[in-house]
Design an enzyme around this catalytic site. Sequence first.
Site, PDB file in Angstrom:
ATOM      1  N   ARG A 154      33.311  64.301  72.856  1.00  0.00           N
ATOM      2  CA  ARG A 154      32.536  65.477  72.415  1.00  0.00           C
ATOM      3  C   ARG A 154      31.090  65.321  72.862  1.00  0.00           C
ATOM      4  NH1 ARG A 154      36.514  65.452  68.639  1.00  0.00           N
ATOM      5  NH2 ARG A 154      37.685  67.406  68.725  1.00  0.00           N
ATOM      6  N   ASP A 183      39.109  64.845  75.493  1.00  0.00           N
ATOM      7  CA  ASP A 183      39.299  65.916  74.506  1.00  0.00           C
ATOM      8  C   ASP A 183      39.085  67.249  75.218  1.00  0.00           C
ATOM      9  OD1 ASP A 183      39.363  67.426  71.969  1.00  0.00           O
ATOM     10  OD2 ASP A 183      39.127  65.454  71.059  1.00  0.00           O
ATOM     11  N   HIS A 254      44.263  68.912  72.296  1.00  0.00           N
ATOM     12  CA  HIS A 254      42.928  68.370  72.608  1.00  0.00           C
ATOM     13  C   HIS A 254      42.814  67.989  74.089  1.00  0.00           C
ATOM     14  CE1 HIS A 254      41.079  68.293  68.639  1.00  0.00           C
ATOM     15  NE2 HIS A 254      42.218  67.893  68.144  1.00  0.00           N
ATOM     16  N   ASP A 320      47.312  64.481  67.792  1.00  0.00           N
ATOM     17  CA  ASP A 320      46.850  65.255  66.635  1.00  0.00           C
ATOM     18  C   ASP A 320      46.627  66.715  66.993  1.00  0.00           C
ATOM     19  OD1 ASP A 320      44.791  64.318  68.344  1.00  0.00           O
ATOM     20  OD2 ASP A 320      43.285  64.870  66.859  1.00  0.00           O
ATOM     21  N   GLU A 321      46.692  67.556  65.973  1.00  0.00           N
ATOM     22  CA  GLU A 321      46.217  68.931  66.039  1.00  0.00           C
ATOM     23  C   GLU A 321      46.666  69.651  67.315  1.00  0.00           C
ATOM     24  OE1 GLU A 321      42.236  68.555  63.301  1.00  0.00           O
ATOM     25  OE2 GLU A 321      41.998  68.089  65.421  1.00  0.00           O
ATOM     26  N   TYR A 419      35.700  58.751  57.521  1.00  0.00           N
ATOM     27  CA  TYR A 419      35.277  59.615  58.619  1.00  0.00           C
ATOM     28  C   TYR A 419      33.756  59.720  58.522  1.00  0.00           C
ATOM     29  CZ  TYR A 419      39.473  61.374  60.933  1.00  0.00           C
ATOM     30  OH  TYR A 419      40.591  61.490  61.704  1.00  0.00           O
ATOM     31  N   PHE A 420      33.077  59.093  59.460  1.00  0.00           N
ATOM     32  CA  PHE A 420      31.616  59.024  59.343  1.00  0.00           C
ATOM     33  C   PHE A 420      30.910  60.270  59.866  1.00  0.00           C
ATOM     34  CE2 PHE A 420      31.438  54.063  59.267  1.00  0.00           C
ATOM     35  CZ  PHE A 420      31.997  54.080  57.994  1.00  0.00           C
ATOM     36  N   ASP A 421      31.684  61.251  60.368  1.00  0.00           N
ATOM     37  CA  ASP A 421      31.031  62.530  60.670  1.00  0.00           C
ATOM     38  C   ASP A 421      30.737  63.278  59.370  1.00  0.00           C
ATOM     39  OD1 ASP A 421      33.862  62.567  60.609  1.00  0.00           O
ATOM     40  OD2 ASP A 421      33.933  64.556  61.525  1.00  0.00           O
ATOM     41  N   TRP A 469      33.415  60.999  64.792  1.00  0.00           N
ATOM     42  CA  TRP A 469      33.600  62.190  65.636  1.00  0.00           C
ATOM     43  C   TRP A 469      32.227  62.802  65.895  1.00  0.00           C
ATOM     44  CZ3 TRP A 469      38.315  62.452  67.556  1.00  0.00           C
ATOM     45  CH2 TRP A 469      39.366  61.856  66.857  1.00  0.00           C
ATOM     46  N   THR A 470      31.968  63.160  67.145  1.00  0.00           N
ATOM     47  CA  THR A 470      30.567  63.397  67.518  1.00  0.00           C
ATOM     48  C   THR A 470      30.214  64.861  67.830  1.00  0.00           C
ATOM     49  OG1 THR A 470      31.050  62.885  69.823  1.00  0.00           O
ATOM     50  CG2 THR A 470      30.315  61.053  68.430  1.00  0.00           C
ATOM     51  N   GLU A 471      30.981  65.804  67.283  1.00  0.00           N
ATOM     52  CA  GLU A 471      30.634  67.204  67.568  1.00  0.00           C
ATOM     53  C   GLU A 471      29.154  67.496  67.277  1.00  0.00           C
ATOM     54  OE1 GLU A 471      33.365  66.243  65.911  1.00  0.00           O
ATOM     55  OE2 GLU A 471      35.031  67.635  66.198  1.00  0.00           O
TER      56      GLU A 471
HETATM   57  C1  ACM Z   1      41.630  63.810  63.958  1.00  0.00           C
HETATM   58  O1  ACM Z   1      40.677  63.718  63.173  1.00  0.00           O
HETATM   59  N1  ACM Z   1      41.924  64.960  64.515  1.00  0.00           N
HETATM   60  C2  ACM Z   1      42.440  62.670  64.288  1.00  0.00           C
END
Ligand code: ACM
Length: 554
Positions: A154, A183, A254, A320-321, A419-421, A469-471
């Site tokens: 990201r 991604d 993704h 995922d997703e 989840y550190f985001d 996660w770095t969005e």
């Molecule tokens: C994830 O957070 N989509 C693995």
Amino acid sequence: MTDTAVGLIPAPRRVEKLRPDDAGVPIDAQHTALAAGPGTEGVARLLRATLGQGLGLPLPDGEVGDRDTITLRIDGALEPEGYRLTVADHRVEIVGGTAAGVLWGAQTLRQLLGPDAFRRAPVRGADTSRSLPALAVEDGPRFAWRGLMLDVARHFMPKDGVFAYLDLLAAHKLNVLHLHLTDDQGWRIEIRRYPRLTETGGWRERTKLGHRASPLWDERPHGGYYTQDDIREIVAYAAERHITVVPEIDIPGHAQAAIAAYPELGNTDVIDTASLGVWTTWGINPNVLSPTDTTLRFFENVLEEVLELFPGTFVHIGGDECPKEQWKASPAAQERIRALGLADEDELQSWFIRHFGRWLGDRGRRLIGWDEILEGGSSRPAGGLAPGSAVASWRGYAGGTAAARAGHDVVMCPEQQVYFDHRQDPGADEPVPIGYVRTLEDVYRFEPVPPEFTDAEAERVLGAQANVWTEVMEDRRRVDYQTFPRLAAFAEAVWSPLPPPSTRDFAEFNGRMEAHYARLDALGVSYRPPAGPRPWQRRPGILGRPIEGPPPIV
Ligand code: ACM
């Protein structure tokens, strides 16, 4: 010196202060030597580099066991990553079960030497003398998998940042760096056979600023990727620190950056995949890979190169997703479902994952994927996964529980805690606040093994990892802010022995953090200060997505 005063993090299993009247062992540039027993030469090199930089200690070669000497030694009778550190009688000895154990012992020694041991150059003159307290430490990790996932897709993290994070992991006795390399928003690893993956997929025209509902854009192009030599360098740098790098190539969802580069990978019978660019915003993307032979061969070829670069056992294939709308609408996907005798699109995804699980297994490797890889597999043995596959449980503990019960290994990384985001404080000035509040204390209380697990199920928990996660983290400083100080609490959750729940003492840990903040300051980490963000750490006006209330534990 009490343990709280020294502030060792993560807390060792046992610290015994030897002879309260002992003045300890002096350490200085004139006298202190270093003796590396067989197999510890790499650790000696690192220790010399680290203490040479921070404290100006030259640490000339000494004789094993000599006075004024730091001796490094391997004793195979200790557990592999365990160590014993003894400071007494003008001698320091670090004995590890393997070189990894010796390295973790050396990290403890570095913490005992004070925050200057974390600097890049001496600030107090090379002739400063220090004294180590006389003590004996016996230590070893609770879990074998102690990881951090960095999402370099990201927002790309240039390799100097990755080296800094490998140093930070080693300083916290963490041993897995999971790199989320691909991604929708970017492909970050050079693949020789498919150069457009990075030429086209390695950058995007602009970037949504904040949560996807935000009206703001950063109009600057964003991009970057690691060449294969960069990856070799990262893997080698990690290996010197006894850290395994786990690559993630995220499929079949993704994957829009790959489709933008090679449109034949998408569902061409549903949408005009040639019109897709690298995605510029966030969320769950409907544009997923087609389940065709073309796609399978393409990603086998990609993985061939990935296996050449990453020697570790595990390869993460995401999973995922993956929205199923395009597969529902695609005649090719529907024909594949019919031909394979599958019930639906979920079973098609399970088949897709199983294909790569077997493919990796045939090459002596093991697949790991997010807990969605269990979906569509319930009518099959072992939850539809190929033998040896492992599950990273992120949507709470449920996926990990199902996987352990189906006989698979598990890495716990529930978004409810690690989840550190997610924002770390309820305050209005948290930068781009996302999701639930997960404080330092929440992370400290993270327990990788659910209480209802049997001993056999608990054996399946390889360990845990925190995911970044770095969005909304555009650079290293933002990553630092979200990751620290919480990574210190996480390190203790996966390294230190589990105290009975009623005795897990956050106040005691927080007391030790005082010494640890001084180390992080010396390292130049832009952590979140306990009193809240500094003015330049705020992001006023950039929309996040705070969720109120306690996070549900699933
Ligand atoms: C994830 O957070 N989509 C693995």
